[in-house]
Design an enzyme around this catalytic site. Structure first.
Site, PDB file in Angstrom:
ATOM      1  N   ARG A   1     -10.486  26.492 -14.751  1.00  0.00           N
ATOM      2  CA  ARG A   1     -11.760  26.096 -15.368  1.00  0.00           C
ATOM      3  C   ARG A   1     -12.426  25.006 -14.533  1.00  0.00           C
ATOM      4  O   ARG A   1     -12.917  24.003 -15.033  1.00  0.00           O
ATOM      5  CB  ARG A   1     -11.540  25.597 -16.796  1.00  0.00           C
ATOM      6  CG  ARG A   1     -10.967  26.625 -17.751  1.00  0.00           C
ATOM      7  CD  ARG A   1     -11.918  27.760 -17.980  1.00  0.00           C
ATOM      8  NE  ARG A   1     -11.502  28.642 -19.076  1.00  0.00           N
ATOM      9  CZ  ARG A   1     -11.963  29.865 -19.259  1.00  0.00           C
ATOM     10  NH1 ARG A   1     -12.852  30.367 -18.411  1.00  0.00           N
ATOM     11  NH2 ARG A   1     -11.551  30.601 -20.272  1.00  0.00           N
TER      12      ARG A   1
ATOM     13  N   ASN B   1     -20.126  29.718  -5.588  1.00  0.00           N
ATOM     14  CA  ASN B   1     -19.558  28.533  -6.221  1.00  0.00           C
ATOM     15  C   ASN B   1     -18.525  27.836  -5.341  1.00  0.00           C
ATOM     16  O   ASN B   1     -17.998  26.785  -5.713  1.00  0.00           O
ATOM     17  CB  ASN B   1     -18.931  28.898  -7.574  1.00  0.00           C
ATOM     18  CG  ASN B   1     -17.843  29.948  -7.446  1.00  0.00           C
ATOM     19  OD1 ASN B   1     -17.813  30.709  -6.476  1.00  0.00           O
ATOM     20  ND2 ASN B   1     -16.948  30.005  -8.415  1.00  0.00           N
ATOM     21  N   ASP B   2     -18.201  28.416  -4.174  1.00  0.00           N
ATOM     22  CA  ASP B   2     -17.244  27.798  -3.249  1.00  0.00           C
ATOM     23  C   ASP B   2     -17.939  27.097  -2.086  1.00  0.00           C
ATOM     24  O   ASP B   2     -17.269  26.464  -1.267  1.00  0.00           O
ATOM     25  CB  ASP B   2     -16.281  28.857  -2.688  1.00  0.00           C
ATOM     26  CG  ASP B   2     -15.522  29.598  -3.770  1.00  0.00           C
ATOM     27  OD1 ASP B   2     -15.044  28.927  -4.703  1.00  0.00           O
ATOM     28  OD2 ASP B   2     -15.413  30.830  -3.694  1.00  0.00           O
TER      29      ASP B   2
ATOM     30  N   ASP C   1      -9.965  29.426  -3.417  1.00  0.00           N
ATOM     31  CA  ASP C   1     -10.448  30.054  -4.638  1.00  0.00           C
ATOM     32  C   ASP C   1      -9.489  31.183  -5.012  1.00  0.00           C
ATOM     33  O   ASP C   1      -8.630  31.571  -4.211  1.00  0.00           O
ATOM     34  CB  ASP C   1     -11.862  30.586  -4.403  1.00  0.00           C
ATOM     35  CG  ASP C   1     -12.452  31.268  -5.623  1.00  0.00           C
ATOM     36  OD1 ASP C   1     -12.227  30.772  -6.742  1.00  0.00           O
ATOM     37  OD2 ASP C   1     -13.112  32.300  -5.453  1.00  0.00           O
ATOM     38  N   LYS C   2      -9.618  31.720  -6.218  1.00  0.00           N
ATOM     39  CA  LYS C   2      -8.748  32.827  -6.626  1.00  0.00           C
ATOM     40  C   LYS C   2      -9.462  34.167  -6.535  1.00  0.00           C
ATOM     41  O   LYS C   2      -9.102  35.025  -5.727  1.00  0.00           O
ATOM     42  CB  LYS C   2      -8.243  32.608  -8.061  1.00  0.00           C
ATOM     43  CG  LYS C   2      -7.290  33.724  -8.535  1.00  0.00           C
ATOM     44  CD  LYS C   2      -6.860  33.512  -9.965  1.00  0.00           C
ATOM     45  CE  LYS C   2      -7.942  33.902 -10.962  1.00  0.00           C
ATOM     46  NZ  LYS C   2      -8.168  35.373 -10.998  1.00  0.00           N
ATOM     47  N   THR C   3     -10.487  34.352  -7.344  1.00  0.00           N
ATOM     48  CA  THR C   3     -11.153  35.655  -7.444  1.00  0.00           C
ATOM     49  C   THR C   3     -11.891  35.986  -6.159  1.00  0.00           C
ATOM     50  O   THR C   3     -12.770  35.258  -5.739  1.00  0.00           O
ATOM     51  CB  THR C   3     -12.133  35.657  -8.620  1.00  0.00           C
ATOM     52  OG1 THR C   3     -11.438  35.284  -9.811  1.00  0.00           O
ATOM     53  CG2 THR C   3     -12.748  37.033  -8.808  1.00  0.00           C
TER      54      THR C   3
ATOM     55  N   ASP D   1     -11.214  30.511 -13.612  1.00  0.00           N
ATOM     56  CA  ASP D   1     -10.542  31.300 -14.640  1.00  0.00           C
ATOM     57  C   ASP D   1      -9.790  30.420 -15.623  1.00  0.00           C
ATOM     58  O   ASP D   1      -9.537  29.235 -15.372  1.00  0.00           O
ATOM     59  CB  ASP D   1      -9.571  32.287 -13.987  1.00  0.00           C
ATOM     60  CG  ASP D   1     -10.142  33.699 -13.955  1.00  0.00           C
ATOM     61  OD1 ASP D   1     -11.062  33.964 -14.753  1.00  0.00           O
ATOM     62  OD2 ASP D   1      -9.696  34.504 -13.150  1.00  0.00           O
TER      63      ASP D   1
END
EC number: 7.6.2.1
Length: 1047
Positions: free
Chosen positions: A759, A788-789, A391-393, A679
């Site tokens: 997205r 969400n992960d 994931d990023k954030t 994102d």
């Protein structure tokens, strides 16, 4: 593969999750609760029930007192090899099949079972103590006789329960009353959903207005609630009071619920119990996750099956060489018993104990503090990862938002110009407070300034009002909301919100002069630069959801009576809601390319009649029991048209420490990294560049947005012509490609050095993991920090959760939990690599130990005319695989070929491990040949050198066998640990000391002679020296890569 991808026919879209899942109703029926259906619950009258409800008892135990032993044994003997050893042991009760003392076969099996039973018993006792503690907690229940104490396990549906501050909610309840003056309370939900932010809950308005809590028993009212289900984020129900004129009905939603397992963080609350026991949301969500079986374990099982095949073949050959004479079928069984050591019964116990050691070492590593091993069964997976999906954030970034940009279309304000924004806000409220008399006419400059100031003011006010942030006041570490709010002291104010973005925005409005100082369920207070308090009434709130990607609020300004609808959200949805403009899309792209998270802010003024009409339709929609969400969304959408675009906000989420070197280490280790984020494309691309996920000399192919099969076909052909470039693709395009060109897309994507999916929905993340596993056959590791992960983490071969700002939901669902992304490098390069190599060495030595003694038995039987007579009996056969050799062999779990610093400095060592596996059919065959050579050498040497008595053969061969095993371990060890030395010496000492008690099998006087010593020395030397020479030559002329770093 051709350069052109042919146009494919339409393929049926696959289910996101192919594993069968039982629905709520099926689950309840299986538990004996009957069919789940909606219910009517009368307040304070549990006897008025329309159906039977389960007891409010929490039970996380797998067994009870009577089913424990049968259940554990059944779970063990459902595995073929455990059942096989049980049958062998039972065969010893038949006189014709007995080969020696009963304990020869029953003790090893009993030891393995005892370890399992003790482990299960400890876990069951822990569960029992935890459950008893929860079930015995005491609460207050409102009754006609007053307040009485009741245990959690005795709470029933319909009871009115009082929950104090910092007390756990005992059952799923509807929130009726609170002691807080603001008419709301906060819940801590980290034990339910893993999120650390506090959740605001609102009581039923009708019951909150009652003078006292006791009046709840005086009114005739009930709650109509939906059937029990697993959704902790939604609820549909209605509250009805029948004894009022006219009857009052209120819609109930998630904001009115108190789920079991949450903790009241403020005030005292009263609720009516809706669900108990197995129907609790928390219990229904406590399902056993997919059991992950490590690839290493599957490979060991495969090798064990080969050994079983060898056992059967050897037994048949022995009987065949006897020409199947006499009762040959009994002879087959006797040979199966004789050669049963070919399958090492202790292999599984050794590997399980090794995994426990690996987990302990990981937890104790001071260089990755806070690391938690939640699944101790798959540490070897960490050493074989080929694809890392992150994931990023909050995973690559800090999830600490810093406000960077305010864009009004014609002008933008960055960090260096925030003073201008502050001066605009100050000028607006200064002019209002001074209220100057009418002038002849303002100058053009003044008009322009006032116009800009009003635009800035409207934007800042919208940001300060459109959110779900609540200021919480603390004094000396103890919450004292009422006292602190009187002064609105800045020093003791803390903002609570579900999103770090919202907190960053509210903190920014505070920095420019407009401060959120108070909020409850129906009002909000802002403080101006002149310390004036602006009061706003909250009429409606439309919370943010992942589906809508926006949130809204309708407020009334108390000073003017104006009603305004504010909304903020992602540009992809807001673009269709705001009035036409020519700068939104361009500026959103520009800000995203700078790595900023962009939100679009808009407003719409509502007339009183317009709002009243909306409210009537909205309330009616909320009272619907069926399709409530759809009806409510339809009503809200009627307002979301032609809104005035106010501004764009840009917040920056900076990279975590050492993300760049960690990603470089992973890349050099041969691990391909895919970033899956929700994102927008430009932000994700910018972060990928900043993190060096995409190197400077790599091209980036941005996959064009495709909506149908033809466009996907053309774009895939264009992508096919690119070489060595990173791929960036949106979730919408990904869905189309996977629908029509799943195989072709995955083949091309797997060739890319890096992939960025933006997205991306949570289900898509899990789908990508599954496709990588299916298409490549390689191991995947998923890393994330948010709810969400979770699906991605659970789907992967090895899930890693990062404890972050969004809570612990991902961390709790993962196999391993870390506190920072940079710790992942050491977790894989050091601990993963060591765990894999150590388990490989351990399993090979356990198999080697078993094959050696089986080879000696085969030679012995062959020499004595294929007689089914055991070479070693009684304690010799038991002690061989336990006290004589177990400690040295198990000490291999402490061995390492290179230092930790070297493994981190040269990640290429990890890549070499993926190419040349330490446990493979090749290495297995080598160890089989070594075992056959050493077993044959020892046995033939003993037969040639013994003097006259059979016990001399046993003494010479068994002593040589023990010394050979100890020497083989010593020759294999690459980095000596003091415990290894102790294990070698202790095992040798145990053998020498036990000789005194083994006079039944070994001639004690013979082993003290010089003849015995030289014969054992020669045999041991012949069995080990050639292998040492071969090892030296290999290391001299074809050294492994790690040896170059240690020499």
């Amino acid at each position: 593969m051709t350069d052109n991808i042919p146009l494919q026919p339409v393929r049926q879209k696959k289910r996101m999750d192919s594993r069968p899942r039982a629905g709520c109703c099926e689950w309840l029926r299986c538990c004996g609760g009957g069919e789940a259906r909606p219910r009517t619950v009368w307040l304070g009258h549990p006897e008025k029930r329309d159906q039977r409800y389960p007891r409010n008892v929490i039970n996380n135990q797998k067994y009870n007192f009577f089913t424990f032993l049968p259940g554990v044994l059944f779970n063990q003997f459902k595995y073929f090899f455990n059942l096989y050893f049980l049958l062998l042991a039972c065969s010893q009760f038949v006189p014709e099949m007995r080969l020696g003392a009963l304990y020869t076969y029953w003790v090893p099996l009993g030891f393995v079972l005892a370890v399992t039973v003790i482990r299960e018993a400890v876990e069951e006792i822990r569960c029992y103590v935890r459950d008893k503690e929860v079930n015995s907690q005491v609460y207050s229940r409102l009754t006609a006789r007053g307040t009485v104490k009741v245990k959690s396990s005795n709470i029933q549906v319909g009871d009115l329960i009082i929950v104090e501050k910092n007390q756990r909610v005992p059952a799923d309840m509807i929130f009726l009353r609170t002691s807080e003056k603001n008419g709301s309370c906060f819940l801590r939900t980290d034990q339910l959903d893993g999120e650390t932010d506090w959740k605001l809950r609102l009581p039923v308005a009708c019951t909150q207005r009652l003078p006292t809590a006791a009046d709840l028993l005086q009114i005739r009212s009930y709650v109509y609630a939906e059937e029990p289900n697993i959704d902790i984020h939604n609820f549909v129900g209605t509250f009805t009071r029948e004894d009022s004129d006219p009857p009052i009905s209120e819609s109930l939603s998630i904001e009115n619920t108190l789920w079991a397992g949450t903790v009241v963080a403020s005030g005292t609350v009263v609720g009516v119990v809706l669900y108990t026991g197995r129907e609790l949301r928390s219990v229904m969500n406590t399902s056993n996750p997919r059991s992950k079986i490590g690839l290493f374990d599957l490979e060991v099982n495969c090798l064990t099956k080969i050994l079983f095949g060898a056992l059967v073949v050897v037994s048949l050959v022995m009987v065949a060489l006897q020409h199947f004479a006499g009762r040959w079928y009994l002879q087959i069984i006797r040979f199966l018993l004789l050669f049963s050591n070919i399958i090492p019964i202790s292999l599984r116990v050794n590997l399980d104990m090794g995994k426990i050691v690996y987990s302990w070492v990981i937890r104790r590593d001071s260089k990755i503090p806070g690391t938690v091993v939640r699944s101790s069964t798959i540490p070897e997976q960490l050493g074989r990862i080929s694809y890392l999906l992150t994931d990023k954030t909050g995973t690559l970034t800090q999830n600490e938002m810093i406000f960077k940009r305010l864009h009004l279309g014609t002008v933008a304000y960055g960090l260096d110009s925030m003073d201008e924004v502050q001066s605009h806000i100050f000028s607006i409220y200064t002019q209002q407070s001074q209220d100057p008399p009418a002038q002849k006419g303002p100058t053009l400059t003044t008009k322009v300034r006032r116009t800009m100031s009003s635009r800035v003011h409207e934007a800042v006010k919208a940001i300060a009002l459109c959110h779900n942030v609540t200021p919480v006041y603390e004094s000396n570490g103890v919450t004292d909301q009422a006292e602190a709010e009187k002064q609105y002291e800045d020093s003791c104010r803390v903002y609570q919100a579900s999103s770090p973005d919202e907190v960053a925005l509210v903190q920014w409005t505070e920095s420019v002069g407009l401060t959120l100082v108070g909020r409850d369920q129906s009002s909000m207070q802002l403080r101006t630069p002149g310390d004036q308090i602006l009061n706003f009434t909250i009429l409606q709130i439309f919370p943010f959801t992942y589906e809508s990607k926006r949130m809204g609020i309708i407020v009334r300004d108390e000073s003017t009576g104006e009603i305004t609808f504010y909304m903020k959200g992602a540009d992809v949805v807001m673009a269709g809601i705001v009035q036409y403009n020519d700068w939104l899309e361009e500026e959103c792209g520009n800000m995203a390319r700078e790595g900023l998270r962009v939100l679009v802010v808009a407003k719409k003024s509502l007339a009183e009649e317009q709002y009243q009409d909306f409210e009537a339709r909205y309330v009616q929609a909320k009272l619907s029991v069926h399709d409530r969400s759809l009806k409510v969304a339809t009503v809200i959408e009627s307002l979301e048209m032609e809104m005035e675009l106010l501004c764009l906000t840009g917040v920056e989420d900076q990279l975590q420490a050492d993300v760049r070197p960690t990603l470089e280490t992973l890349r050099n280790a041969g691990i391909k990294v895919w970033m899956l984020t929700g994102d927008k494309l430009e932000t994700a691309t910018c972060t990928a560049k900043n993190a060096h996920l995409v190197t400077r000399n790599q091209d980036i192919h941005v996959f064009r947005l495709v909506t149908n099969r033809g466009e996907a076909h053309l774009e895939l052909n264009a992508f096919r012509r690119k070489h060595d470039c990173a791929l960036v693709i949106s979730g919408d395009s990904l869905e189309v490609c996977l629908k029509y060109y799943e195989y072709e897309f995955m083949e091309l994507a797997c060739q890319c050095p890096a992939v960025v999916c933006c997205r991306c929905a949570p289900t898509q993340k899990a789908q990508i993991v599954r496709l990588l596993q299916e298409r490549t056959g390689k191991l995947t590791c998923a890393v994330g920090d948010g709810g969400n992960d979770v699906s991605m983490i659970q789907e992967s071969d090895c899930g890693v959760g990062v404890e972050g700002k969004e809570g612990k939901q991902a961390s709790l669902a993962a196999d391993f939990s870390i506190t920072q992304f940079k710790h992942l490098g050491r977790l894989l390069m050091v601990h993963g690599r060591n765990s894999y190599k150590r388990s490989a060495a351990l399993s090979q030595f356990v198999i080697h130990r078993s094959l050696c003694i089986s080879t000696m038995q085969a030679v012995f039987s062959s020499v004595f005319y294929f007689a089914s007579v055991p070479l070693y009996q009684g304690f010799l056969i038991i002690g061989y695989s336990t006290i004589y050799t177990m400690f040295p062999v198990f000490s291999l779990v402490l061995d390492k070929d290179v230092k930790s610093e070297v493994a981190m400095l040269y990640p290429e060592l990890y890549k070499d491990l993926l190419k040349g596996r330490p446990l493979s059919y090749k290495t297995f065959l080598i160890w089989v040949l070594i075992s056959i050579y050493q077993g044959s050498t020892i046995m033939y040497g003993a037969l040639l050198l013994f003097e006259s008595e059979f016990v001399h053969i046993v003494a010479i061969s068994f002593t040589s066998l023990i010394l050979t095993e100890l020497l083989m371990v010593a020759l294999t060890i690459q980095t000596w640990h003091w415990l290894m030395t102790v294990a070698e010496l202790l095992s040798l000492a145990c053998y020498i000391a036990s000789l005194v008690f083994l006079h039944e099998f070994i001639d004690v006087y013979f082993i003290a002679t010089l003849s015995f010593l030289w014969k054992v020395s020669v045999i041991t030397l012949v069995s080990c020296l050639p292998l040492y020479v071969l090892k030296y030559l290999r290391r001299r002329f074809s050294p492994p890569s790690y040896s170059k770093l240690t020499s």
